[in-house]
Enzyme design. Structure first.
Site, PDB file in Angstrom:
ATOM      1  CG  ASP A  97      50.164  -7.189 -16.631  1.00  0.00           C
ATOM      2  OD1 ASP A  97      50.256  -7.479 -17.190  1.00  0.00           O
ATOM      3  OD2 ASP A  97      50.083  -7.979 -15.111  1.00  0.00           O
TER       4      ASP A  97
ATOM      5  CG  ASP B  92      50.170 -12.581 -14.947  1.00  0.00           C
ATOM      6  OD1 ASP B  92      51.266 -11.966 -14.587  1.00  0.00           O
ATOM      7  OD2 ASP B  92      49.353 -12.449 -15.827  1.00  0.00           O
ATOM      8  CG  PHE B  93      52.958 -11.442  -7.763  1.00  0.00           C
ATOM      9  CD1 PHE B  93      54.175 -12.192  -8.637  1.00  0.00           C
ATOM     10  CD2 PHE B  93      52.284 -10.808  -6.635  1.00  0.00           C
ATOM     11  CE1 PHE B  93      54.231 -12.907  -7.979  1.00  0.00           C
ATOM     12  CE2 PHE B  93      53.569 -11.450  -5.703  1.00  0.00           C
ATOM     13  CZ  PHE B  93      54.463 -12.238  -6.410  1.00  0.00           C
ATOM     14  CE  LYS B  94      52.352  -9.969 -17.199  1.00  0.00           C
ATOM     15  NZ  LYS B  94      51.656 -10.368 -16.013  1.00  0.00           N
ATOM     16  NE  ARG B  95      54.237  -7.298  -6.684  1.00  0.00           N
ATOM     17  CZ  ARG B  95      53.374  -7.511  -7.245  1.00  0.00           C
ATOM     18  NH1 ARG B  95      53.275  -7.417  -8.363  1.00  0.00           N
ATOM     19  NH2 ARG B  95      52.201  -7.065  -6.529  1.00  0.00           N
TER      20      ARG B  95
END
Lengths: 306, 306
Positions: A97, B92-95
């Site tokens: 991120d 929002d954790f972009k996994r």
């Protein structure tokens, strides 16, 4: 002690490049352990006790803990504490991120959970995992080529190593000519581009790559690209169908080291619902270790014979 | 109600395409709230109360909660509960991970935390976030072009849209000719390749993209590529320096909708350490909303005048 020293130390002591994936699913663990989070902790501890002299590392995947809510995070922390001091813990959580946010993820992994290494995703670029790299004693495995069927969509695309200058104003034909003339074969697969960035990332000698065992020639290409000093974490053997022996051969360096073969379901569920599941788990780990170290020994002999 | 309906409903009711990022850092929230996790919950609730008639969505970033350990997850769940029913929560954790693991992440986000939408990373390909897409009433924002400095490393590489056949045996020169002759200008930036995959992912009409506000022409290119019906989540305005007005213009569709402008620090820390921080936060949100909706209105007029 750095992550890499700890990893190599455990691998040599246990004569093993087997990493056991601690991915516990409540619906698959022995029912006689119970049906709550405590049962999972008991299960993880049983797996660790049964295998800790047979492995070079443990790799819990964050998803299996997150899906249990805040108790899952306690479970992960308790599991981490149950791993013997000399065996490294690789937290597989594929984060990345913007800078100030990545710092929070690094703090979570290394300071709260106490992981020795993590996996990160390269899509956002270096600064999205720089805070992890800054922990010099911790390891950072960057996703390179993954073992899932859709991996080809981006990872195997052919990319130009350098973008051509001022291509905007050119006709498609001129663009094509420029690509050909100026860049010739200066193309690579995206996953090999990721591998080629390793020297930039590796200033603290703490970078590794994740390369799935599904296509052995690609694993070979990555090992060739990064040289012999980079640990490669290799999932996809076992339940996902990759070839164990050829993966060891392709992934390890000239000294038959640094190819970390991760097996999760093939070890931890080897005991099914049986009362003596501990012995079955141990037997499965012993079997995988033997296969891995046999392949590694053959590789050494083969290399020496060249 | 689907995520998209909820998003558009909130945006129209509040006349706002402002999304507030709930990224609380204990070292920056007003000291008089306290110094523990409860203080952060009080702070989040204060932000929500002060702004919930001014926003189209809230976006907590998982890292800020994870870094607080298991209590952080409780905090995230409590924060989610404090958001009014009609305002969507974008986690929002972009996994992204292999299938059975991605399923766990989806369960965590949608069933435990109660998010209406998530962000995911595209590096591993479609199957690594398919379990998220399968929740038809939830939204999935795929990272396309991010706002961090290193984004160019992979995202702006030029890729061939289709890999040339059997290139392995060819000389570099022949390869280059093949690229030129067979593929001509069939190249694109990697982030635009991601955008071009949206129709494949969008069978449930629940896909969006994340496109940073740092280079407006690129945001424009993505909007053109995906058409007018895809929500675009736009971080990078405010603390990260993107141009707000031009981002709204470039990101929204022909109806001045679906450009979700995320601001975190610029709103939530607007009150500093002051006793009346709530009013300052509200004033900052009102100000950003006005700028966004002014830009949107100008866009409508401009489009109508074409």
């Amino acid at each position: 002690m750095t992550f890499k020293e700890k990893l190599i130390g455990a691998a040599r002591k246990n004569n093993s490049w087997l990493c056991v994936g601690l991915d516990p699913d409540l619906s698959q663990i022995p029912e006689h352990l119970g049906h709550d989070i405590d049962a999972i902790l008991k299960f993880n501890r049983a797996v660790i006790e049964a295998t800790c002299d047979l492995v070079c590392a443990y790799k819990p995947n964050g998803a299996f803990y997150e899906s249990l809510g805040s108790q899952g995070w306690e479970l992960l922390i308790e599991t981490a504490k149950s791993i013997p001091e000399n065996i490294p813990l690789i937290l597989d959580f594929k984060r990345g991120d913007i800078g100030n946010t990545a710092k929070m993820y690094a703090r979570s992994a290394f300071e709260i959970i106490g992981a020795d290494a993590v996996t990160v995703s390269p899509y956002m670029g270096t600064d999205s995992f720089q805070p992890f790299l800054d922990y010099v004693d911790k390891g950072v495995f960057v996703l390179c080529l993954t073992s899932n069927p859709s991996a080809f969509e981006l990872q195997k695309k052919i990319v130009l190593l350098e973008n051509p200058p001022s291509a905007e104003w050119m006709t498609p034909q001129a663009k094509a000519r420029t690509f050909a003339e100026f860049f010739g074969a200066s193309t690579t697969d995206l996953y090999l581009l990721v591998a080629s960035l390793v020297p930039e990332w590796n200033k603290n000698d703490n970078v590794g790559l994740v390369v799935g065992a599904t296509v052995v020639s690609e694993l070979e290409a990555v090992r060739k690209k990064v040289g012999g000093e980079i640990p490669i974490l290799i999932p996809g053997v076992g339940a996902q169908g990759g070839d164990l022996e050829r993966s060891v051969d392709a992934g390890s360096n000239g000294r038959a080291e640094l190819a970390i073969i991760n097996i999760a379901r093939g070890v931890i569920y080897a005991g099914g619902q049986e009362k003596n599941f501990r012995q079955k788990i141990r037997a499965a780990a012993e079997n995988y270790r033997a296969q891995i170290m046999d392949a590694a020994t053959r590789k050494i002999k083969y290399s020496a014979g060249r």
